[in-house]
Design an enzyme around this catalytic site. Structure first.
Site, PDB file in Angstrom:
ATOM      1  N   HIS A  61       0.851  -1.186   0.000  1.00 15.56           N
ATOM      2  CA  HIS A  61       0.000   0.000   0.000  1.00 15.56           C
ATOM      3  C   HIS A  61       0.890   1.239   0.000  1.00 15.56           C
ATOM      4  O   HIS A  61       2.120   1.136   0.083  1.00 15.56           O
ATOM      5  CB  HIS A  61      -0.946  -0.009   1.206  1.00 15.56           C
ATOM      6  CG  HIS A  61      -0.265   0.047   2.531  1.00 15.56           C
ATOM      7  ND1 HIS A  61       0.487  -0.991   3.049  1.00 15.56           N
ATOM      8  CD2 HIS A  61      -0.198   1.044   3.466  1.00 15.56           C
ATOM      9  CE1 HIS A  61       0.962  -0.653   4.237  1.00 15.56           C
ATOM     10  NE2 HIS A  61       0.570   0.582   4.513  1.00 15.56           N
ATOM     11  N   HIS A  63       1.311   3.868   2.090  1.00 18.53           N
ATOM     12  CA  HIS A  63       1.786   4.606   3.256  1.00 18.53           C
ATOM     13  C   HIS A  63       3.298   4.784   3.151  1.00 18.53           C
ATOM     14  O   HIS A  63       4.016   3.919   2.651  1.00 18.53           O
ATOM     15  CB  HIS A  63       1.414   3.878   4.547  1.00 18.53           C
ATOM     16  CG  HIS A  63      -0.012   4.124   4.963  1.00 18.53           C
ATOM     17  ND1 HIS A  63      -0.686   3.311   5.849  1.00 18.53           N
ATOM     18  CD2 HIS A  63      -0.886   5.109   4.620  1.00 18.53           C
ATOM     19  CE1 HIS A  63      -1.914   3.782   6.033  1.00 18.53           C
ATOM     20  NE2 HIS A  63      -2.056   4.863   5.303  1.00 18.53           N
ATOM     21  N   ASP A  65       5.880   4.619   5.046  1.00 14.63           N
ATOM     22  CA  ASP A  65       6.857   3.673   5.598  1.00 14.63           C
ATOM     23  C   ASP A  65       7.009   2.409   4.764  1.00 14.63           C
ATOM     24  O   ASP A  65       7.836   1.549   5.078  1.00 14.63           O
ATOM     25  CB  ASP A  65       6.493   3.308   7.047  1.00 14.63           C
ATOM     26  CG  ASP A  65       5.104   2.699   7.186  1.00 14.63           C
ATOM     27  OD1 ASP A  65       4.155   3.257   6.620  1.00 14.63           O
ATOM     28  OD2 ASP A  65       4.961   1.676   7.891  1.00 14.63           O
ATOM     29  N   HIS A  66       6.244   2.309   3.678  1.00 15.81           N
ATOM     30  CA  HIS A  66       6.336   1.143   2.802  1.00 15.81           C
ATOM     31  C   HIS A  66       6.886   1.474   1.415  1.00 15.81           C
ATOM     32  O   HIS A  66       7.160   0.554   0.637  1.00 15.81           O
ATOM     33  CB  HIS A  66       4.968   0.477   2.669  1.00 15.81           C
ATOM     34  CG  HIS A  66       4.486  -0.142   3.944  1.00 15.81           C
ATOM     35  ND1 HIS A  66       4.509  -1.495   4.185  1.00 15.81           N
ATOM     36  CD2 HIS A  66       3.984   0.426   5.072  1.00 15.81           C
ATOM     37  CE1 HIS A  66       4.047  -1.744   5.398  1.00 15.81           C
ATOM     38  NE2 HIS A  66       3.712  -0.590   5.959  1.00 15.81           N
ATOM     39  N   HIS A 138      -7.032  -2.556   5.237  1.00 21.76           N
ATOM     40  CA  HIS A 138      -6.242  -1.522   5.883  1.00 21.76           C
ATOM     41  C   HIS A 138      -6.952  -0.186   5.672  1.00 21.76           C
ATOM     42  O   HIS A 138      -8.014  -0.117   5.059  1.00 21.76           O
ATOM     43  CB  HIS A 138      -4.816  -1.528   5.328  1.00 21.76           C
ATOM     44  CG  HIS A 138      -3.840  -0.753   6.165  1.00 21.76           C
ATOM     45  ND1 HIS A 138      -3.828  -0.812   7.546  1.00 21.76           N
ATOM     46  CD2 HIS A 138      -2.841   0.102   5.816  1.00 21.76           C
ATOM     47  CE1 HIS A 138      -2.868  -0.032   8.006  1.00 21.76           C
ATOM     48  NE2 HIS A 138      -2.258   0.539   6.974  1.00 21.76           N
ATOM     49  N   ASP A 208       0.161  -4.565   5.788  1.00 22.49           N
ATOM     50  CA  ASP A 208      -0.593  -4.014   6.929  1.00 22.49           C
ATOM     51  C   ASP A 208      -2.063  -4.346   6.748  1.00 22.49           C
ATOM     52  O   ASP A 208      -2.673  -3.997   5.723  1.00 22.49           O
ATOM     53  CB  ASP A 208      -0.425  -2.494   6.993  1.00 22.49           C
ATOM     54  CG  ASP A 208       0.993  -2.085   7.344  1.00 22.49           C
ATOM     55  OD1 ASP A 208       1.874  -2.965   7.401  1.00 22.49           O
ATOM     56  OD2 ASP A 208       1.219  -0.874   7.555  1.00 22.49           O
ATOM     57  N   HIS A 266       6.184  -5.731  11.303  1.00 29.37           N
ATOM     58  CA  HIS A 266       5.557  -4.413  11.466  1.00 29.37           C
ATOM     59  C   HIS A 266       5.303  -4.155  12.958  1.00 29.37           C
ATOM     60  O   HIS A 266       4.201  -3.857  13.403  1.00 29.37           O
ATOM     61  CB  HIS A 266       4.259  -4.322  10.661  1.00 29.37           C
ATOM     62  CG  HIS A 266       3.832  -2.910  10.376  1.00 29.37           C
ATOM     63  ND1 HIS A 266       2.977  -2.208  11.196  1.00 29.37           N
ATOM     64  CD2 HIS A 266       4.160  -2.067   9.385  1.00 29.37           C
ATOM     65  CE1 HIS A 266       2.780  -0.995  10.705  1.00 29.37           C
ATOM     66  NE2 HIS A 266       3.503  -0.881   9.598  1.00 29.37           N
TER      67      HIS A 266
END
Length: 306
Positions: A61, A63, A65-66, A138, A208, A266
């Site tokens: 996805h 976000h 941090d990914h 998510h 996530d 995570h």
């Protein structure tokens, strides 16, 4: 060889001992990344994985941090003289994401990058294995992934072949490939000396997510499930609100899906010094569980070789 290298295991924010999300799979020397958080290129250097053999990045996805590690990784590979194409897969808009990266113009690439949008149920077919996109739950559109090897040829019964008069050598190979052979006027069929096809290995990466039907179904009898285990059960309300999974919930899913091994990743920064609460509550439900650490490596072997 099928090896998993955990390059980043933190939840949302990096800590002093955990980088943001990045999991590498090495399948017979081909490298794939599942998510690519900031600093992934450095983690690859520390793990000495190399970059040349990286064929694909699968984004769960969008976000930060990914995905924030992707621009730096691309630039580093270009500086190193990469010419092979790179494919980046992910939810809807990944094609546009790649187009924007390419249009920024702060680096001149020596290789092509292709962005490929996936929907739940899509399959990326490769030589000897495939990667299935899984719908997850998510706070933004998200995917999990299941890497599934094709079935392997059954075991060759050498003693039975010799008993039937087949001399050791090339005829063994022909029979094992599924070809009939003739010995002294008699036809020997492959099924007489070759056992039933054996399953390949399967790894599932949840990204996530809340526990969900898609991951449950994809994980049936998986060799390894890498699942969101962000929080302990005393943070259940926050897990629901932030659309993550508790260690206990991940363990319950692993148990119901009959997976061989579960690895939680995570991990929230609140457990940066001690993951014992996560591990203990997961083990109370499912024994074959561990909590991922940065630079941890896991070899996934065929079940008949255990």
């Amino acid at each position: 060889m099928l090896r998993v290298i955990f390059l980043g295991t933190a939840g949302s924010l990096p800590t002093t001992n955990r980088n943001t999300s990045a999991t590498m799979v090495n399948i017979e020397g081909e490298l794939m990344l599942f998510d690519c958080g900031e600093g992934t290129q450095q983690q690859m250097m520390r793990a000495k994985t190399g970059m040349k053999a990286l064929s694909s990045i699968f984004i769960s996805h969008f976000h930060a941090d990914h995905i924030l590690g992707i621009p730096g990784l691309i630039q580093t590979m270009s500086f190193h003289g990469r010419t092979e194409p790179l494919r980046i897969y992910g939810p809807h808009w990944v094609h546009e994401f790649v187009r924007i990266l390419s249009a920024l113009g702060y680096y001149k690439l020596r290789f092509d990058i292709e962005g490929i949008d996936l929907e739940p149920g899509d399959i990326v077919k490769r030589d000897g294995y495939s990667i299935h996109a899984i719908g997850t739950e998510h706070s933004v559109p998200s995917l999990g992934y299941a890497l599934t090897e094709e079935k392997r040829t059954g075991k060759f019964n050498r003693e039975k072949a010799i008993e039937l008069g087949v001399p050791p050598g090339p005829l063994f190979s022909r029979l094992h490939r599924g070809e009939a052979v003739e010995i002294d006027g008699r036809t020997i069929l492959p099924e007489e000396v070759v056992g039933q096809a054996r399953p390949g290995r399967k790894i599932v990466y949840s990204g996530d997510t809340r526990p969900c039907k898609g991951i449950m179904e994809a994980s049936k009898d998986a060799d390894l499930l890498i699942h969101d285990g962000t929080l302990a059960k005393d943070q259940q309300d926050w897990a629901i609100e932030s659309m993550h999974t508790t260690a206990e919930e991940a363990a319950q899913l692993a148990k119901e899906a009959n997976v061989r091994n579960l690895i939680l990743t995570h991990i929230s920064s609140r457990y940066s010094d001690d993951v014992t609460p996560l591990l203990e509550e997961a083990k109370a439900v499912f024994e074959n569980v561990s909590v991922a650490e940065d630079m941890m490596e896991v070899e996934v072997v065929h079940r008949d070789k255990k």
